[in-house]
Design an enzyme around this catalytic site. Structure first.
Site, short mmCIF file in Angstrom:
data_model
loop_
_atom_site.label_atom_id
_atom_site.label_comp_id
_atom_site.label_asym_id
_atom_site.label_seq_id
_atom_site.Cartn_x
_atom_site.Cartn_y
_atom_site.Cartn_z
N ASP A 41 -47.12 24.68 51.59
CA ASP A 41 -46.16 23.13 50.82
C ASP A 41 -45.20 22.55 52.04
OD1 ASP A 41 -44.68 21.26 49.54
OD2 ASP A 41 -44.53 22.15 47.81
N ARG A 95 -43.57 19.21 52.20
CA ARG A 95 -42.94 17.96 51.22
C ARG A 95 -42.18 18.39 51.49
NH1 ARG A 95 -45.11 17.80 45.51
NH2 ARG A 95 -45.37 20.09 45.68
#
Length: 462
Positions: free
Chosen positions: A129, A131
């Protein structure tokens, strides 16, 4: 390095099926992407604002891919915010958990070869991930939001926002619906990425389609309503064909919804303390009204039966389950009452309305007195029409099955105010003119069926 800054370039009004939002477009000093904020109501200077920080997902948000839960989360978040009356949805342009659309599609190919979503990202040289929520925190600062109730299943998102100086006062879960395309993906998010998901038990080698999030939200709403309104919360639910039929003819039952939707129906039964049908449904279907295709307790069955036509041999009385309540009139036969009570029923005598039907307001008061705070109304058509005519429906769930029947419709015409129309068991009942509109609508496919749900809003009295 200069600190991150954001600049709100423009804002405009955006009407949606959930209500009116303001859409603001931001530029920032970190990347060249346009990030967006959808604002509903007044949030400036407010605490505990309901917020969804949503990362762009072209496949889920735009074309409705079933490989993920992103599109469903986007739609559900907008609905929750509209119901709350204020809130913010941030739409961040970080596709594929930050790896971009091209690499996300490549990761999909790897998942089709047997790798999970984390393994696929790592094989492409990316993190599980990638982000970053810095821009989200600055956008919320710009909007004047002091603290948030965050719509998320991801604890890392909460931790990131708090590290960026934005207090998160509560996590509001977004429970997904599983299908054969996304169940392994969601299980990986729970097992390897700490996402807080209730995915249900394995059934026939696959995950059962859970409705826990929606059902729990409805149950919580019902309990809060009963505490303030002084009567049970009423959920009206039924299945119909494309042409609006709920049966082929008044005397014969017809299975309309599919097996997947049946699971939802039984989960809804378990979420309510009472379940109500008319005597015509009992005479034609002989239903059990129990919870058999979901987890949870059986609701108390309630039958509208003005003249006590209910046989003592029906399954409600001969098979295990809660003691059924049979609501009847003051003039009903006393000997038949004794027979039904000997068979295990509780007979509740109520005043009738001006035209002879059971007074539904009096019934709801009586059910509240015996501890029933939430009521699921399943029909048939006369009962459905009576509750809508009396404006005693607080939530509506309709299953539409892909078939044509040409039979009995769920709703009877209202006609003009003051005319006679059938009540819960075939008796006339006072009319109230005007069908409701439905707000905060949610649509979803369950198996082959389309399920529509929302809150009825009644027209002004004529």
């Amino acid at each position: 390095m200069e600190p991150l800054s954001v600049d709100r370039l423009t804002s405009t009004r955006i009407p949606t099926v959930h209500g009116e939002f303001t859409l603001s477009l931001y530029e920032n000093s970190q990347d060249d992407k346009d990030h967006l904020a959808l604002i509903h109501g007044d949030v400036e200077g407010e605490e505990d604002v309901l917020v969804r920080v949503h990362s762009e997902c072209f496949t889920g948000d735009v074309i409705g891919s079933l490989r993920c839960d992103c599109g469903e989360q986007l739609e559900s978040s907008l609905r929750h915010i509209a119901e709350q009356g204020r809130g913010v949805l941030l739409y961040l342009r970080q596709e594929g958990r930050g790896i971009g659309l091209l690499n996300k599609l490549r990761a999909y190919d790897l998942q089709d070869e047997g790798y999970d979503t984390v393994e696929a990202n790592l094989m492409l040289g990316h993190g599980a991930d990638e982000r970053d929520y810095s821009i989200a925190a600055r956008m919320l600062d710009d909007l004047g939001v002091q603290s948030v109730r965050l719509l998320t299943n991801n604890p890392e998102k909460i931790e990131s926002l708090e590290e960026l100086g934005l207090p998160v006062s509560e996590r509001v879960p977004l429970q997904p619906h599983l299908n054969r395309h996304n169940s392994e993906y969601l299980q990986t998010k729970a097992d390897r990425m700490r996402h807080l998901l209730e995915l249900g038990s394995l059934k026939n080698g696959s995950r059962a389609n859970p409705h826990a999030g929606d059902v729990q939200a409805l149950s919580d709403r019902a309990q809060a309503f009963a505490e303030t309104a002084g009567r049970p919360f009423v959920t009206l639910t039924y299945a119909q064909s494309l042409d609006g039929s709920i049966a082929a003819n008044p005397q014969e039952p017809l299975r309309i919804s599919g097996p997947e939707t049946l699971e939802l129906t039984h989960a809804l039964r378990a979420a309510h303390e009472g379940i109500l049908v008319g005597i015509n449904t009992v005479l034609s279907d002989d239903p059990q009204l129990t919870v058999r295709h979901a987890d949870g307790a059986h609701p108390t069955p309630i039958v509208l039966d003005t003249t006590l036509r209910c046989p003592s041999t029906v399954r409600l009385l001969t098979e295990p389950g809660p003691t059924p309540i049979i609501a009847t009139s003051e003039d009903a036969d006393r000997e038949k009452q004794s027979e039904l009570e000997a068979a295990g029923a509780k007979v509740l005598r109520l005043n009738c309305d001006a035209t002879g039907g059971i007074c539904l307001e009096a019934l709801l008061d009586a059910l509240q007195d015996v501890g029933i705070r939430s009521l699921m109304v399943e029909g048939g058509g006369e009962v459905i029409t009576s509750f809508i005519r009396k404006r005693l429906v607080d939530y509506l769930i309709i299953t539409i099955a892909p078939m044509l029947v040409g039979g009995v419709h769920a709703l009877r015409p209202f006609g003009t105010a003051g005319t006679d129309a059938p009540s819960g068991d075939g008796q006339p009942s006072q009319q109230i003119q005007g069908f409701p509109k439905i707000e905060n609508i949610q649509y979803r496919w369950i198996g082959k069926d389309l399920v529509l749900e929302g809150r009825p809003v009644w027209p002004e009295s004529q």
